[in-house]
Write a protein that holds these residues in place. Structure first.
Motif, PDB file in Angstrom:
ATOM      1  N   LYS A  46      29.731  38.678  45.078  1.00  0.00           N
ATOM      2  CA  LYS A  46      30.719  39.127  46.057  1.00  0.00           C
ATOM      3  C   LYS A  46      32.054  39.448  45.392  1.00  0.00           C
ATOM      4  CE  LYS A  46      33.142  38.008  50.325  1.00  0.00           C
ATOM      5  NZ  LYS A  46      33.292  37.104  51.489  1.00  0.00           N
ATOM      6  N   ASP A  47      32.485  38.591  44.455  1.00  0.00           N
ATOM      7  CA  ASP A  47      33.793  38.803  43.839  1.00  0.00           C
ATOM      8  C   ASP A  47      33.851  40.082  43.013  1.00  0.00           C
ATOM      9  OD1 ASP A  47      34.918  36.624  45.026  1.00  0.00           O
ATOM     10  OD2 ASP A  47      34.949  35.360  43.244  1.00  0.00           O
ATOM     11  N   ILE A  48      32.768  40.403  42.302  1.00  0.00           N
ATOM     12  CA  ILE A  48      32.797  41.648  41.519  1.00  0.00           C
ATOM     13  C   ILE A  48      32.619  42.864  42.428  1.00  0.00           C
ATOM     14  CG2 ILE A  48      30.325  41.669  40.918  1.00  0.00           C
ATOM     15  CD1 ILE A  48      31.162  42.743  38.149  1.00  0.00           C
ATOM     16  N   SER A  49      31.877  42.686  43.516  1.00  0.00           N
ATOM     17  CA  SER A  49      31.604  43.807  44.421  1.00  0.00           C
ATOM     18  C   SER A  49      32.740  44.090  45.387  1.00  0.00           C
ATOM     19  CB  SER A  49      30.311  43.552  45.210  1.00  0.00           C
ATOM     20  OG  SER A  49      29.213  43.449  44.335  1.00  0.00           O
ATOM     21  N   THR A  50      33.714  43.196  45.454  1.00  0.00           N
ATOM     22  CA  THR A  50      34.905  43.440  46.282  1.00  0.00           C
ATOM     23  C   THR A  50      36.153  43.649  45.422  1.00  0.00           C
ATOM     24  OG1 THR A  50      35.189  41.043  46.541  1.00  0.00           O
ATOM     25  CG2 THR A  50      34.070  42.211  48.323  1.00  0.00           C
ATOM     26  N   GLY A  51      35.943  43.791  44.111  1.00  0.00           N
ATOM     27  CA  GLY A  51      37.052  44.112  43.221  1.00  0.00           C
ATOM     28  C   GLY A  51      37.946  42.949  42.856  1.00  0.00           C
ATOM     29  N   VAL A  52      37.527  41.731  43.184  1.00  0.00           N
ATOM     30  CA  VAL A  52      38.339  40.546  42.850  1.00  0.00           C
ATOM     31  C   VAL A  52      38.330  40.298  41.350  1.00  0.00           C
ATOM     32  CG1 VAL A  52      38.551  38.043  43.172  1.00  0.00           C
ATOM     33  CG2 VAL A  52      37.957  39.501  45.111  1.00  0.00           C
ATOM     34  N   ILE A  53      37.169  40.499  40.715  1.00  0.00           N
ATOM     35  CA  ILE A  53      37.047  40.323  39.269  1.00  0.00           C
ATOM     36  C   ILE A  53      36.381  41.557  38.667  1.00  0.00           C
ATOM     37  CG2 ILE A  53      36.925  37.802  39.365  1.00  0.00           C
ATOM     38  CD1 ILE A  53      33.875  38.037  39.033  1.00  0.00           C
ATOM     39  N   ALA A  54      36.593  41.750  37.362  1.00  0.00           N
ATOM     40  CA  ALA A  54      35.943  42.832  36.624  1.00  0.00           C
ATOM     41  C   ALA A  54      34.694  42.278  35.938  1.00  0.00           C
ATOM     42  CB  ALA A  54      36.904  43.426  35.603  1.00  0.00           C
ATOM     43  N   GLU A  55      33.948  43.163  35.286  1.00  0.00           N
ATOM     44  CA  GLU A  55      32.681  42.747  34.690  1.00  0.00           C
ATOM     45  C   GLU A  55      32.850  41.644  33.654  1.00  0.00           C
ATOM     46  OE1 GLU A  55      28.720  44.434  32.365  1.00  0.00           O
ATOM     47  OE2 GLU A  55      30.464  45.751  32.591  1.00  0.00           O
ATOM     48  N   LYS A  56      33.876  41.725  32.817  1.00  0.00           N
ATOM     49  CA  LYS A  56      34.055  40.725  31.751  1.00  0.00           C
ATOM     50  C   LYS A  56      34.156  39.316  32.332  1.00  0.00           C
ATOM     51  CE  LYS A  56      36.806  39.746  27.621  1.00  0.00           C
ATOM     52  NZ  LYS A  56      37.963  40.180  26.783  1.00  0.00           N
ATOM     53  N   GLU A  57      34.960  39.160  33.378  1.00  0.00           N
ATOM     54  CA  GLU A  57      35.105  37.839  33.994  1.00  0.00           C
ATOM     55  C   GLU A  57      33.819  37.421  34.712  1.00  0.00           C
ATOM     56  OE1 GLU A  57      37.896  35.351  37.171  1.00  0.00           O
ATOM     57  OE2 GLU A  57      38.548  37.338  36.487  1.00  0.00           O
ATOM     58  N   PHE A  58      33.107  38.385  35.243  1.00  0.00           N
ATOM     59  CA  PHE A  58      31.822  38.120  35.904  1.00  0.00           C
ATOM     60  C   PHE A  58      30.875  37.395  34.952  1.00  0.00           C
ATOM     61  CE2 PHE A  58      27.535  39.818  37.188  1.00  0.00           C
ATOM     62  CZ  PHE A  58      27.469  39.261  38.455  1.00  0.00           C
ATOM     63  N   TRP A  59      30.696  37.937  33.745  1.00  0.00           N
ATOM     64  CA  TRP A  59      29.795  37.308  32.776  1.00  0.00           C
ATOM     65  C   TRP A  59      30.382  36.043  32.181  1.00  0.00           C
ATOM     66  CZ3 TRP A  59      25.418  38.795  34.058  1.00  0.00           C
ATOM     67  CH2 TRP A  59      25.112  40.117  34.326  1.00  0.00           C
ATOM     68  N   GLN A  60      31.704  35.986  32.062  1.00  0.00           N
ATOM     69  CA  GLN A  60      32.346  34.749  31.587  1.00  0.00           C
ATOM     70  C   GLN A  60      32.035  33.587  32.524  1.00  0.00           C
ATOM     71  OE1 GLN A  60      36.491  35.830  31.278  1.00  0.00           O
ATOM     72  NE2 GLN A  60      36.340  36.346  29.102  1.00  0.00           N
ATOM     73  N   ARG A  61      32.179  33.839  33.808  1.00  0.00           N
ATOM     74  CA  ARG A  61      31.902  32.793  34.805  1.00  0.00           C
ATOM     75  C   ARG A  61      30.444  32.327  34.727  1.00  0.00           C
ATOM     76  NH1 ARG A  61      34.233  34.491  40.722  1.00  0.00           N
ATOM     77  NH2 ARG A  61      36.476  34.555  40.288  1.00  0.00           N
ATOM     78  N   ILE A  62      29.540  33.303  34.690  1.00  0.00           N
ATOM     79  CA  ILE A  62      28.113  32.971  34.676  1.00  0.00           C
ATOM     80  C   ILE A  62      27.743  32.267  33.378  1.00  0.00           C
ATOM     81  CG2 ILE A  62      25.774  33.945  34.707  1.00  0.00           C
ATOM     82  CD1 ILE A  62      26.884  36.186  36.509  1.00  0.00           C
ATOM     83  N   GLY A  63      28.282  32.760  32.266  1.00  0.00           N
ATOM     84  CA  GLY A  63      28.011  32.131  30.979  1.00  0.00           C
ATOM     85  C   GLY A  63      28.481  30.689  30.933  1.00  0.00           C
TER      86      GLY A  63
END
Length: 202
Positions: A46-63
């Motif tokens: 949801k956060d990446i799909s609503t523009g809250v975070i960019a891809e880099k932070e998306f993978w950082q969080r998951i990692g």
């Protein structure tokens, strides 16, 4: 009232795509369990799909959640790589959108998407005939949230009764209907064509 504008979902309608392809590829590349990756992927989607975070932070969080330093620190655009590899256009639906536009119907898209994969779509095929592009990462809301349909109604030069929305998910269709937009669930091209004929669109 006559339909003046048709809005298409992208993934599952104009584009053949499943998020599980992300999960399969990335779990293999980083040696992760698919079930755990899928859980964290969806938790942050949801956060990446609503523009809250960019891809880099998306993978950082998951990692970080999966204790994968390699995924956390990746500099590669995994979304671009995997999406570009697996996505394809639903040729019949794409041609339908073009034919509607040629016949004087305004066409557009209403999609839950983020910046990277949408950029791939634009890169691989011209979407210039889509006059209105309502993208969740720009709007800040996702289907089936009612706010995204309210945004469409407020920012399109048509009455809501003039809109026709096509989506592959029943929940998105039902939410659009509650907002006063005529909508159908896409499951089969021939069935959809009949629904378009019933509305004098083709």
């Amino acid at each position: 009232m006559t339909i003046s504008c048709v809005l298409f979902d992208l993934g599952g309608v104009i584009i053949n795509w499943h998020n599980r392809w992300f999960i399969e590829e990335i779990s293999q590349q980083f040696n992760l369990k698919q079930e755990e990756l899928n859980q964290q992927f969806n938790a942050n989607l949801k956060d990446i799909s609503t523009g809250v975070i960019a891809e880099k932070e998306f993978w950082q969080r998951i990692g970080e959640q999966l204790k994968s330093e390699e995924l956390r620190d990746t500099q590669e655009s995994l979304l671009d790589k995997v999406f570009r590899k697996h996505m394809s256009f639903n040729d019949k639906m794409f041609e339908l959108s073009k034919n509607l536009e040629k016949n004087g119907i305004t066409v557009g898209t209403l999609s839950n998407t983020e910046h990277v994969t949408y950029s791939v779509v634009e890169d691989l095929s011209s979407l210039n005939h889509f006059k209105h592009k309502f993208l969740s990462y720009k709007i800040g809301h996702l289907k089936p949230e009612p706010q995204i349909y309210e945004h469409v109604i407020e920012n399109i030069p048509f009455q809501k009764e003039e809109l026709f929305f096509i989506d592959d998910l029943k929940s998105n269709v039902e939410s659009a209907k509650k907002s006063g937009i005529d909508a159908v669930q896409y499951t089969d091209f021939d069935k959809l064509l009949e629904q378009c004929k019933n509305r004098d669109l083709v």
